[in-house]
Motif scaffolding. Structure first.
Motif, mmCIF file in Angstrom:
data_model
loop_
_atom_site.group_PDB
_atom_site.id
_atom_site.type_symbol
_atom_site.label_atom_id
_atom_site.label_comp_id
_atom_site.label_asym_id
_atom_site.label_seq_id
_atom_site.Cartn_x
_atom_site.Cartn_y
_atom_site.Cartn_z
ATOM 1 N N LYS A 99 0.955 -0.971 0.029
ATOM 2 C CA LYS A 99 0.006 -0.126 -0.115
ATOM 3 C C LYS A 99 0.870 1.381 -0.023
ATOM 4 O O LYS A 99 1.835 1.269 0.402
ATOM 5 C CB LYS A 99 -1.153 -0.082 1.121
ATOM 6 C CG LYS A 99 -0.277 -0.081 2.541
ATOM 7 C CD LYS A 99 -1.204 -0.251 3.621
ATOM 8 C CE LYS A 99 -0.390 -0.378 5.152
ATOM 9 N NZ LYS A 99 -1.336 -0.569 6.097
ATOM 10 N N ALA A 100 0.114 2.517 -0.372
ATOM 11 C CA ALA A 100 1.176 3.556 -0.686
ATOM 12 C C ALA A 100 1.512 4.135 0.653
ATOM 13 O O ALA A 100 2.687 4.746 0.669
ATOM 14 C CB ALA A 100 0.349 4.713 -1.400
ATOM 15 N N GLU A 101 1.008 4.158 1.693
ATOM 16 C CA GLU A 101 1.016 4.551 3.083
ATOM 17 C C GLU A 101 2.156 3.591 3.853
ATOM 18 O O GLU A 101 2.580 3.963 4.981
ATOM 19 C CB GLU A 101 0.155 5.023 3.794
ATOM 20 C CG GLU A 101 -0.942 3.734 4.237
ATOM 21 C CD GLU A 101 -1.776 3.374 3.275
ATOM 22 O OE1 GLU A 101 -2.907 2.750 3.531
ATOM 23 O OE2 GLU A 101 -1.748 3.669 2.273
ATOM 24 N N GLY A 102 2.808 2.676 3.234
ATOM 25 C CA GLY A 102 3.573 1.913 3.723
ATOM 26 C C GLY A 102 3.379 0.431 3.860
ATOM 27 O O GLY A 102 2.398 0.092 3.498
ATOM 28 N N GLY A 103 3.997 -0.454 4.654
ATOM 29 C CA GLY A 103 3.816 -1.860 4.536
ATOM 30 C C GLY A 103 5.008 -2.497 5.121
ATOM 31 O O GLY A 103 6.033 -1.960 5.076
ATOM 32 N N ARG A 104 5.078 -3.618 5.327
ATOM 33 C CA ARG A 104 6.065 -4.609 5.896
ATOM 34 C C ARG A 104 6.294 -5.865 4.883
ATOM 35 O O ARG A 104 5.523 -6.257 4.244
ATOM 36 C CB ARG A 104 5.808 -5.434 7.222
ATOM 37 C CG ARG A 104 5.531 -4.307 8.376
ATOM 38 C CD ARG A 104 6.951 -3.832 8.923
ATOM 39 N NE ARG A 104 7.416 -5.000 9.846
ATOM 40 C CZ ARG A 104 8.674 -5.022 9.933
ATOM 41 N NH1 ARG A 104 9.636 -4.199 9.805
ATOM 42 N NH2 ARG A 104 9.227 -5.845 10.954
ATOM 43 N N ILE A 105 7.687 -6.177 4.973
ATOM 44 C CA ILE A 105 7.948 -7.091 3.938
ATOM 45 C C ILE A 105 9.009 -8.260 4.775
ATOM 46 O O ILE A 105 9.685 -7.701 5.377
ATOM 47 C CB ILE A 105 8.960 -6.594 2.655
ATOM 48 C CG1 ILE A 105 9.159 -7.829 1.732
ATOM 49 C CG2 ILE A 105 10.165 -5.791 3.181
ATOM 50 C CD1 ILE A 105 9.755 -7.574 0.362
ATOM 51 N N CYS A 106 8.852 -9.480 4.352
ATOM 52 C CA CYS A 106 9.575 -10.431 4.953
ATOM 53 C C CYS A 106 10.255 -11.502 3.711
ATOM 54 O O CYS A 106 9.504 -11.727 3.109
ATOM 55 C CB CYS A 106 8.907 -11.306 6.111
ATOM 56 S SG CYS A 106 9.803 -12.675 6.682
ATOM 57 N N SER A 107 11.727 -11.776 3.947
ATOM 58 C CA SER A 107 12.157 -12.625 3.028
ATOM 59 C C SER A 107 12.820 -13.958 4.005
ATOM 60 O O SER A 107 13.508 -13.496 4.687
ATOM 61 C CB SER A 107 13.234 -11.910 2.139
ATOM 62 O OG SER A 107 14.056 -12.921 1.371
#
Length: 308
Positions: free
Chosen positions: A197-205
């Motif tokens: 989303k444009a207002e941010g968010g989290r990613i995990c690899s």
């Protein structure tokens, strides 16, 4: 039956877990006229399963018995048919927490694999959230769709068969979180940023090798991700057992006990290590790590999409 909407009664077409013990269980698809063989004898689905309550104790044809459990993501992780290597509950728990997932969250995942993490994500975001999962291998994607349909969660997940590194997730600016479990996650970081989303968010690899982690962290930094950190979850199981240790000879132990008025007939002194002085040993409870255990599974790299 649904993995996210629990029912009381076993119905035709359900997936159930046959529990023989903590180290012995397996899934079964309940069908009229079908039988399942166990080491305790036959289970007849029509008479022994259908219409019974989940958690029931079922007697098999040889007189032994099993429990029939309602499936959960945790039980499915322990019993699913492996099409790929899977994530287990130790890693899954930290992933759902660090990605800040909750009911209503939108999550993108690649790749789907055997669906271990997928079922946990679906349960976490239900009933109003959604999972978009991408699988490169066509047969695995089709099998995942079939399982999600059988498990009553197809309305909460969209399975796409494509290369996420080339074509992305098929969505833009809607995801609260993205999870990557692919050989070259650094090639998909740009698509992950577009899906968030444009207002941010989290990613995990998730990566088993530190060289993969290094390239992924560099890609995350190049795409403007912040709060980049990598961790590893290790599960260490202890075996608790009773051991006997010899009491050291300190010279006048018996005389010292007499001088302080030790009374072995006193109930308050029963079970005291001193009562075993005549035998020369004392028993203790001891915790010892297992000689063989699963160690390294993989590295988890988390980051946050920058607001700027």
């Amino acid at each position: 039956m649904s993995f996210v909407e629990y029912g009381d009664t076993i119905k035709n077409g359900d997936t159930a877990i046959v529990f023989l013990g903590h180290e012995s269980m397996f899934p079964v698809k309940v069908q009229h006229g079908t039988v399942t063989q166990t080491k305790y004898g036959v289970i007849r689905h029509s008479t022994d399963l259908i219409g019974k309550k989940y958690g029931s104790k079922v007697t098999c044809s040889k007189g032994g018995w099993v429990f029939i459990l309602h499936p959960t993501p945790e039980l499915w992780t322990m019993n699913l048919p492996h099409r790929t290597q899977i994530l287990y509950s130790t890693d899954i728990s930290i992933i759902t927490m660090m990605l800040e997932l909750k009911p209503g969250s939108i999550v993108c995942e690649s790749g789907t694999g055997s669906g271990s993490l997928s079922h946990a994500l679906i349960r976490t975001v239900a009933p109003t959230g959604h999972l978009y999962t991408v699988e490169f291998h066509q047969q695995r994607a089709e099998k995942a769709r079939e399982e999600f349909r059988e498990h009553g969660v197809e309305h909460l997940v969209t399975v796409t068969n494509q290369d996420v590194c080339k074509n992305g997730f098929g969505v833009s600016n809607i995801a609260d979180a993205v999870f990557l479990d692919i050989p070259s996650p650094w090639e998909a970081v740009g698509h992950a940023k577009s899906a968030l989303k444009a207002e941010g968010g989290r990613i995990c690899s998730f990566s088993p090798c530190i060289e993969q982690v290094q390239r992924t962290c560099l890609a995350m930094e190049e795409h403007g991700f912040t709060e980049i950190n990598t961790l590893e979850i290790l599960l260490r199981v202890y075996n608790v057992r009773t051991i006997s240790l010899q009491i050291p000879d300190l010279g006048k132990a018996s005389e010292d006990n007499s001088s302080i008025g030790f009374d072995s007939s006193n109930p308050s002194n029963q079970g005291s290590p001193c009562t075993n002085l005549q035998q020369g040993t004392v028993q203790f409870k001891s915790g010892v790590p297992l000689r063989e255990m699963v160690g390294h599974t993989g590295y988890l790299t988390f980051a946050t999409k920058s607001l700027f």
